[in-house]
Write a protein that holds these residues in place. Structure first.
Motif, PDB file in Angstrom:
ATOM      1  N   MET A  71       0.680  -1.321   0.048  1.00 57.72           N
ATOM      2  CA  MET A  71      -0.040  -0.086   0.096  1.00 57.72           C
ATOM      3  C   MET A  71       0.654   1.197  -0.157  1.00 57.72           C
ATOM      4  SD  MET A  71      -2.931   1.070  -0.208  1.00 57.72           S
ATOM      5  CE  MET A  71      -4.212   2.157   0.276  1.00 57.72           C
ATOM      6  N   GLN A  72       2.197   1.232   0.570  1.00 56.61           N
ATOM      7  CA  GLN A  72       3.027   2.189   0.886  1.00 56.61           C
ATOM      8  C   GLN A  72       3.492   2.703  -0.557  1.00 56.61           C
ATOM      9  OE1 GLN A  72       5.594   0.853   3.551  1.00 56.61           O
ATOM     10  NE2 GLN A  72       4.493   1.803   5.333  1.00 56.61           N
ATOM     11  N   HIS A  73       3.667   1.879  -1.457  1.00 51.42           N
ATOM     12  CA  HIS A  73       4.039   1.867  -2.866  1.00 51.42           C
ATOM     13  C   HIS A  73       3.072   2.685  -3.719  1.00 51.42           C
ATOM     14  CE1 HIS A  73       7.417  -0.604  -2.157  1.00 51.42           C
ATOM     15  NE2 HIS A  73       6.798  -1.538  -1.604  1.00 51.42           N
ATOM     16  N   VAL A  74       1.928   2.415  -3.577  1.00 49.86           N
ATOM     17  CA  VAL A  74       0.700   3.173  -4.167  1.00 49.86           C
ATOM     18  C   VAL A  74       0.899   4.672  -3.665  1.00 49.86           C
ATOM     19  CG1 VAL A  74      -1.616   3.231  -4.499  1.00 49.86           C
ATOM     20  CG2 VAL A  74      -0.229   0.807  -4.542  1.00 49.86           C
ATOM     21  N   ILE A  75       0.936   4.566  -2.271  1.00 54.31           N
ATOM     22  CA  ILE A  75       0.903   6.081  -1.745  1.00 54.31           C
ATOM     23  C   ILE A  75       2.227   6.823  -2.461  1.00 54.31           C
ATOM     24  CG2 ILE A  75       1.051   7.513   0.216  1.00 54.31           C
ATOM     25  CD1 ILE A  75      -0.683   5.222   1.697  1.00 54.31           C
ATOM     26  N   TRP A  76       3.320   6.277  -2.574  1.00 50.08           N
ATOM     27  CA  TRP A  76       4.525   7.121  -3.150  1.00 50.08           C
ATOM     28  C   TRP A  76       4.138   7.495  -4.288  1.00 50.08           C
ATOM     29  CZ3 TRP A  76       8.479   2.792  -1.164  1.00 50.08           C
ATOM     30  CH2 TRP A  76       8.589   2.977   0.179  1.00 50.08           C
ATOM     31  N   ILE A  77       3.323   6.804  -4.971  1.00 44.85           N
ATOM     32  CA  ILE A  77       3.274   7.273  -6.366  1.00 44.85           C
ATOM     33  C   ILE A  77       1.956   8.025  -6.687  1.00 44.85           C
ATOM     34  CG2 ILE A  77       2.332   6.131  -8.669  1.00 44.85           C
ATOM     35  CD1 ILE A  77       3.875   3.774  -7.997  1.00 44.85           C
ATOM     36  N   MET A  78       0.969   7.768  -5.963  1.00 44.94           N
ATOM     37  CA  MET A  78      -0.357   8.555  -6.025  1.00 44.94           C
ATOM     38  C   MET A  78      -0.036   9.888  -5.410  1.00 44.94           C
ATOM     39  SD  MET A  78      -2.324   6.668  -7.660  1.00 44.94           S
ATOM     40  CE  MET A  78      -4.302   6.812  -7.424  1.00 44.94           C
ATOM     41  N   PRO A 123       2.375  12.185  -4.922  1.00 45.98           N
ATOM     42  CA  PRO A 123       3.177  13.224  -5.531  1.00 45.98           C
ATOM     43  C   PRO A 123       2.202  13.777  -6.707  1.00 45.98           C
ATOM     44  CG  PRO A 123       4.695  11.546  -4.833  1.00 45.98           C
ATOM     45  CD  PRO A 123       3.349  10.968  -4.407  1.00 45.98           C
ATOM     46  N   ALA A 124       1.873  12.681  -7.456  1.00 50.30           N
ATOM     47  CA  ALA A 124       0.991  12.766  -8.606  1.00 50.30           C
ATOM     48  C   ALA A 124      -0.297  13.654  -8.364  1.00 50.30           C
ATOM     49  CB  ALA A 124       0.840  11.679  -9.031  1.00 50.30           C
ATOM     50  N   PHE A 125      -0.986  13.603  -7.101  1.00 49.93           N
ATOM     51  CA  PHE A 125      -1.722  14.372  -6.985  1.00 49.93           C
ATOM     52  C   PHE A 125      -1.446  15.855  -6.901  1.00 49.93           C
ATOM     53  CE2 PHE A 125      -4.850  16.192  -3.764  1.00 49.93           C
ATOM     54  CZ  PHE A 125      -6.025  15.893  -4.314  1.00 49.93           C
ATOM     55  N   ILE A 126      -0.256  15.985  -6.050  1.00 49.60           N
ATOM     56  CA  ILE A 126      -0.012  17.368  -5.543  1.00 49.60           C
ATOM     57  C   ILE A 126       0.528  18.116  -7.159  1.00 49.60           C
ATOM     58  CG2 ILE A 126       1.996  18.598  -4.561  1.00 49.60           C
ATOM     59  CD1 ILE A 126      -0.058  17.692  -2.640  1.00 49.60           C
ATOM     60  N   ALA A 127       1.124  17.388  -7.880  1.00 49.47           N
ATOM     61  CA  ALA A 127       1.830  17.953  -9.159  1.00 49.47           C
ATOM     62  C   ALA A 127       0.607  18.149 -10.084  1.00 49.47           C
ATOM     63  CB  ALA A 127       2.674  16.952  -9.898  1.00 49.47           C
ATOM     64  N   LEU A 161      -8.320  15.383 -13.253  1.00 46.96           N
ATOM     65  CA  LEU A 161      -8.364  13.948 -13.637  1.00 46.96           C
ATOM     66  C   LEU A 161      -7.292  13.625 -14.550  1.00 46.96           C
ATOM     67  CD1 LEU A 161     -11.894  12.599 -12.747  1.00 46.96           C
ATOM     68  CD2 LEU A 161      -9.806  12.438 -11.381  1.00 46.96           C
ATOM     69  N   LEU A 162      -7.315  14.185 -15.881  1.00 48.74           N
ATOM     70  CA  LEU A 162      -6.409  13.883 -16.733  1.00 48.74           C
ATOM     71  C   LEU A 162      -4.962  14.422 -16.534  1.00 48.74           C
ATOM     72  CD1 LEU A 162      -8.450  15.166 -20.087  1.00 48.74           C
ATOM     73  CD2 LEU A 162      -7.920  12.976 -19.272  1.00 48.74           C
ATOM     74  N   PHE A 163      -4.847  15.615 -15.711  1.00 49.85           N
ATOM     75  CA  PHE A 163      -3.446  15.914 -15.115  1.00 49.85           C
ATOM     76  C   PHE A 163      -2.983  14.985 -14.311  1.00 49.85           C
ATOM     77  CE2 PHE A 163      -4.352  20.475 -16.346  1.00 49.85           C
ATOM     78  CZ  PHE A 163      -3.349  20.544 -17.182  1.00 49.85           C
ATOM     79  N   TRP A 164      -3.847  14.373 -13.259  1.00 50.23           N
ATOM     80  CA  TRP A 164      -3.354  13.607 -12.444  1.00 50.23           C
ATOM     81  C   TRP A 164      -3.078  12.135 -13.070  1.00 50.23           C
ATOM     82  CZ3 TRP A 164      -7.072  11.138  -8.176  1.00 50.23           C
ATOM     83  CH2 TRP A 164      -6.071  10.569  -6.940  1.00 50.23           C
ATOM     84  N   LEU A 165      -3.662  11.792 -14.054  1.00 44.89           N
ATOM     85  CA  LEU A 165      -3.375  10.540 -14.812  1.00 44.89           C
ATOM     86  C   LEU A 165      -1.737  10.640 -15.511  1.00 44.89           C
ATOM     87  CD1 LEU A 165      -6.551   9.407 -16.745  1.00 44.89           C
ATOM     88  CD2 LEU A 165      -5.293   8.034 -14.582  1.00 44.89           C
ATOM     89  N   VAL A 166      -1.473  12.046 -15.940  1.00 45.69           N
ATOM     90  CA  VAL A 166      -0.302  12.135 -16.573  1.00 45.69           C
ATOM     91  C   VAL A 166       0.719  12.116 -15.609  1.00 45.69           C
ATOM     92  CG1 VAL A 166       1.075  13.822 -17.781  1.00 45.69           C
ATOM     93  CG2 VAL A 166      -1.192  13.267 -18.694  1.00 45.69           C
ATOM     94  N   CYS A 167       0.377  12.614 -14.436  1.00 45.51           N
ATOM     95  CA  CYS A 167       1.376  12.627 -13.367  1.00 45.51           C
ATOM     96  C   CYS A 167       1.647  11.338 -12.778  1.00 45.51           C
ATOM     97  CB  CYS A 167       0.964  13.871 -12.352  1.00 45.51           C
ATOM     98  SG  CYS A 167       1.104  15.332 -12.875  1.00 45.51           S
ATOM     99  N   ILE A 168       0.841  10.379 -12.679  1.00 48.50           N
ATOM    100  CA  ILE A 168       0.739   8.949 -12.166  1.00 48.50           C
ATOM    101  C   ILE A 168       1.570   8.335 -13.169  1.00 48.50           C
ATOM    102  CG2 ILE A 168      -0.555   6.899 -11.832  1.00 48.50           C
ATOM    103  CD1 ILE A 168      -2.850   8.398 -10.755  1.00 48.50           C
ATOM    104  N   GLY A 169       1.593   8.367 -14.231  1.00 44.06           N
ATOM    105  CA  GLY A 169       2.495   7.883 -15.297  1.00 44.06           C
ATOM    106  C   GLY A 169       3.930   8.444 -15.220  1.00 44.06           C
ATOM    107  N   SER A 170       4.038   9.474 -14.827  1.00 41.30           N
ATOM    108  CA  SER A 170       5.443  10.174 -14.651  1.00 41.30           C
ATOM    109  C   SER A 170       6.016   9.403 -13.462  1.00 41.30           C
ATOM    110  CB  SER A 170       5.631  11.559 -14.621  1.00 41.30           C
ATOM    111  OG  SER A 170       6.685  12.232 -14.059  1.00 41.30           O
ATOM    112  N   SER A 171       5.181   9.385 -12.198  1.00 45.08           N
ATOM    113  CA  SER A 171       5.620   8.812 -10.934  1.00 45.08           C
ATOM    114  C   SER A 171       5.887   7.354 -11.122  1.00 45.08           C
ATOM    115  CB  SER A 171       4.689   9.176  -9.928  1.00 45.08           C
ATOM    116  OG  SER A 171       4.507  10.433  -9.530  1.00 45.08           O
ATOM    117  N   LEU A 172       4.985   6.699 -12.008  1.00 47.44           N
ATOM    118  CA  LEU A 172       5.107   5.238 -12.248  1.00 47.44           C
ATOM    119  C   LEU A 172       6.651   5.003 -12.823  1.00 47.44           C
ATOM    120  CD1 LEU A 172       1.747   3.778 -13.051  1.00 47.44           C
ATOM    121  CD2 LEU A 172       3.264   3.062 -11.178  1.00 47.44           C
TER     122      LEU A 172
END
Length: 99
Positions: free
Chosen positions: A1-8, A10-14, A51-62
């Motif tokens: 679960m921590q790995h998901v938070i580490w990705i989601m 920072p992507a949320f903030i960005a 939501l679209l910005f968040w998806l792009v940022c999630i991709g970057s964090s991943l």
């Protein structure tokens, strides 16, 4: 679960920062998509944009997470496992027993 938070997280903030900058410069009522005026309400446009910005940022964090060396991932996992939350270390009992 921590790995998901580490990705989601920072992507949320960005995504929040990106949306703020984007919609500060562009009025959602004057937004065009594929040559057609977007006829959504401003709230729907803001929400979809976020939501679209968040998806792009999630991709970057991943991509960042997957490109990290295995040793760094192991150290992060160990550090997170020693803490209940990443903001505050666990309390330790004083040396010499409880007085």
């Amino acid at each position: 679960m921590q790995h998901v938070i580490w990705i989601m997280w920072p992507a949320f903030i960005a995504a929040g920062i990106a949306e703020t900058i984007f919609f500060t410069m562009i009025d959602p009522r004057q937004l065009y998509l594929f040559g057609n005026l977007v006829e959504w309400s401003p709230t729907a446009t803001y929400s979809t944009g976020f939501l679209l910005f968040w998806l792009v940022c999630i991709g970057s964090s991943l991509m960042t997470y997957f490109m990290m060396p295995r040793g760094v991932k192991d150290v992060l996992t160990k550090a997170a496992g020693e803490r209940e939350d990443l903001a505050r270390p666990k309390r330790r009992e004083p040396a010499g027993g409880g007085r």
